[in-house]
Every structure is written in C-alpha cells, then in structure tokens.
Design a protein around this motif. Structure first.
Motif, PDB file in Angstrom:
ATOM      1  N   PHE A   1       0.631  -1.522  -0.047  1.00  0.00           N
ATOM      2  CA  PHE A   1      -0.538   0.033   0.416  1.00  0.00           C
ATOM      3  C   PHE A   1       1.010   0.937   0.166  1.00  0.00           C
ATOM      4  N   TYR A   2       2.024   1.362   1.288  1.00  0.00           N
ATOM      5  CA  TYR A   2       3.005   2.613   0.516  1.00  0.00           C
ATOM      6  C   TYR A   2       3.521   2.950  -0.098  1.00  0.00           C
ATOM      7  N   ARG A   3       3.941   1.486  -1.287  1.00  0.00           N
ATOM      8  CA  ARG A   3       4.892   1.201  -2.674  1.00  0.00           C
ATOM      9  C   ARG A   3       3.357   2.255  -3.848  1.00  0.00           C
ATOM     10  N   LYS A   4       2.526   1.933  -2.793  1.00  0.00           N
ATOM     11  CA  LYS A   4       1.321   2.521  -4.473  1.00  0.00           C
ATOM     12  C   LYS A   4       0.709   3.969  -3.619  1.00  0.00           C
ATOM     13  N   ILE A   5       0.729   4.038  -2.979  1.00  0.00           N
ATOM     14  CA  ILE A   5       0.794   5.675  -2.463  1.00  0.00           C
ATOM     15  C   ILE A   5       2.371   6.178  -3.551  1.00  0.00           C
ATOM     16  N   LEU A   6       3.108   5.878  -3.078  1.00  0.00           N
ATOM     17  CA  LEU A   6       4.324   6.684  -3.073  1.00  0.00           C
ATOM     18  C   LEU A   6       4.751   6.563  -4.787  1.00  0.00           C
ATOM     19  N   ARG A   7       4.099   5.860  -5.689  1.00  0.00           N
ATOM     20  CA  ARG A   7       3.931   5.073  -6.720  1.00  0.00           C
ATOM     21  C   ARG A   7       5.268   4.288  -6.823  1.00  0.00           C
ATOM     22  N   ILE A   8       5.967   3.606  -6.226  1.00  0.00           N
ATOM     23  CA  ILE A   8       7.478   2.895  -6.606  1.00  0.00           C
ATOM     24  C   ILE A   8       6.609   1.596  -7.059  1.00  0.00           C
TER      25      ILE A   8
ATOM     26  N   THR B   1      14.305  -0.414  -1.392  1.00  0.00           N
ATOM     27  CA  THR B   1      14.291  -1.408   0.233  1.00  0.00           C
ATOM     28  C   THR B   1      13.643  -0.526   0.958  1.00  0.00           C
ATOM     29  N   ASP B   2      12.942  -1.710   1.592  1.00  0.00           N
ATOM     30  CA  ASP B   2      11.859  -1.290   2.480  1.00  0.00           C
ATOM     31  C   ASP B   2      11.811   0.153   3.450  1.00  0.00           C
ATOM     32  N   GLU B   3      13.359   0.511   3.615  1.00  0.00           N
ATOM     33  CA  GLU B   3      13.183   0.665   4.351  1.00  0.00           C
ATOM     34  C   GLU B   3      13.703   1.646   4.058  1.00  0.00           C
ATOM     35  N   GLU B   4      13.628   2.776   3.167  1.00  0.00           N
ATOM     36  CA  GLU B   4      13.698   3.346   2.461  1.00  0.00           C
ATOM     37  C   GLU B   4      12.161   3.810   2.094  1.00  0.00           C
ATOM     38  N   VAL B   5      11.415   3.356   1.870  1.00  0.00           N
ATOM     39  CA  VAL B   5       9.521   3.645   1.254  1.00  0.00           C
ATOM     40  C   VAL B   5       9.069   4.104   2.760  1.00  0.00           C
TER      41      VAL B   5
ATOM     42  N   ALA C   1      10.963   5.142   4.807  1.00  0.00           N
ATOM     43  CA  ALA C   1      11.344   7.030   5.477  1.00  0.00           C
ATOM     44  C   ALA C   1      10.543   7.832   4.490  1.00  0.00           C
ATOM     45  N   LYS C   2      10.167   7.419   3.593  1.00  0.00           N
ATOM     46  CA  LYS C   2       9.529   8.614   2.345  1.00  0.00           C
ATOM     47  C   LYS C   2       8.014   8.797   2.886  1.00  0.00           C
ATOM     48  N   ILE C   3       7.470   7.761   4.065  1.00  0.00           N
ATOM     49  CA  ILE C   3       6.245   7.874   4.354  1.00  0.00           C
ATOM     50  C   ILE C   3       6.460   8.691   5.187  1.00  0.00           C
TER      51      ILE C   3
END
Length: 115
Positions: free
Chosen positions: A3-10, A17-21, A23-25
């Motif tokens: 879901f986080y990746r979908k929000i950030l369009r990654i 990496t999940d840690e980077e995602v 951090a961006k969230i």
C-alpha cells in the motif's frame, strides 16, 4: 508495504528497499502513533466515557451472565484489557473514572507502548 509503495508510486522493479519506503512515508505524513497505542487509548477513553454515564451501555459493560465461561483458552474481555493496561482492579478503575483528570492521566500513561 504494498500500500505504501502504491501511494508513493514506487514499483517493485525500482529496487527501493522497505526502509527507504518507510522513510519516505515518514517524511510525507510526519510522525504518527502506533496502531496499538491508538486502540488502547480509544478503548480506555470509551470505558471512562461509559462508566461516567448512567445508560444502557454502562449496564451492559458492568453486567454479568449466569454460568461459566467456555472451555479452552479464554478470550480476552474488555475488563481484562482494562485491568492489564491500567494495573487496577475493576472496582478501583470505576472509582478512578469518577475523577476526569486522574483518568486522563491514567489513560495517557497506560496507552503508551514501550519501545
């Protein structure tokens, strides 16, 4: 994480990496509370609200049913959670609810999740 990746369009193909995602969230939404902390606080606040009133919800909350509990591992009841989180027995928690300021401090202290 999907879901986080979908929000950030990654895309998963981007090799982020999940840690980077995370951090961006964190940068996007700012600091936030854990879900467990929110649930504890809301349950304790609701318990305090209902215990101060004199309605049907209070009667149901404090009422008992004849007979024993079922066989096997027992499910957690609302009063079990209150007792565990606050460290007070049911009668003492009822008296603590009478003082709003005391109950608010107890809710703030009890709903904090140790890191």
């Amino acid at each position: 994480m999907r879901f986080y990746r979908k929000i950030l369009r990654i895309s998963y193909k981007d090799q982020v990496t999940d840690e980077e995602v995370r951090a961006k969230i964190q940068l996007a939404i700012g600091p936030h509370l854990d879900l467990l902390t929110i649930v504890k606080r809301r349950k304790l606040q609701w318990y305090g609200h209902v215990s101060c009133s004199s309605g049907l919800a209070k009667t149901i909350l404090q009422g008992t049913v004849k007979g024993g509990r079922r066989r096997g591992r027992q499910r957690k009841r609302r009063e079990d959670n209150i007792r565990e989180w606050t460290g007070l027995e049911f009668g003492k928690s009822q008296r603590a609810v009478e003082s709003k300021e005391k109950w608010r401090k107890l809710v703030a202290k009890s709903s904090a999740v140790p890191q």
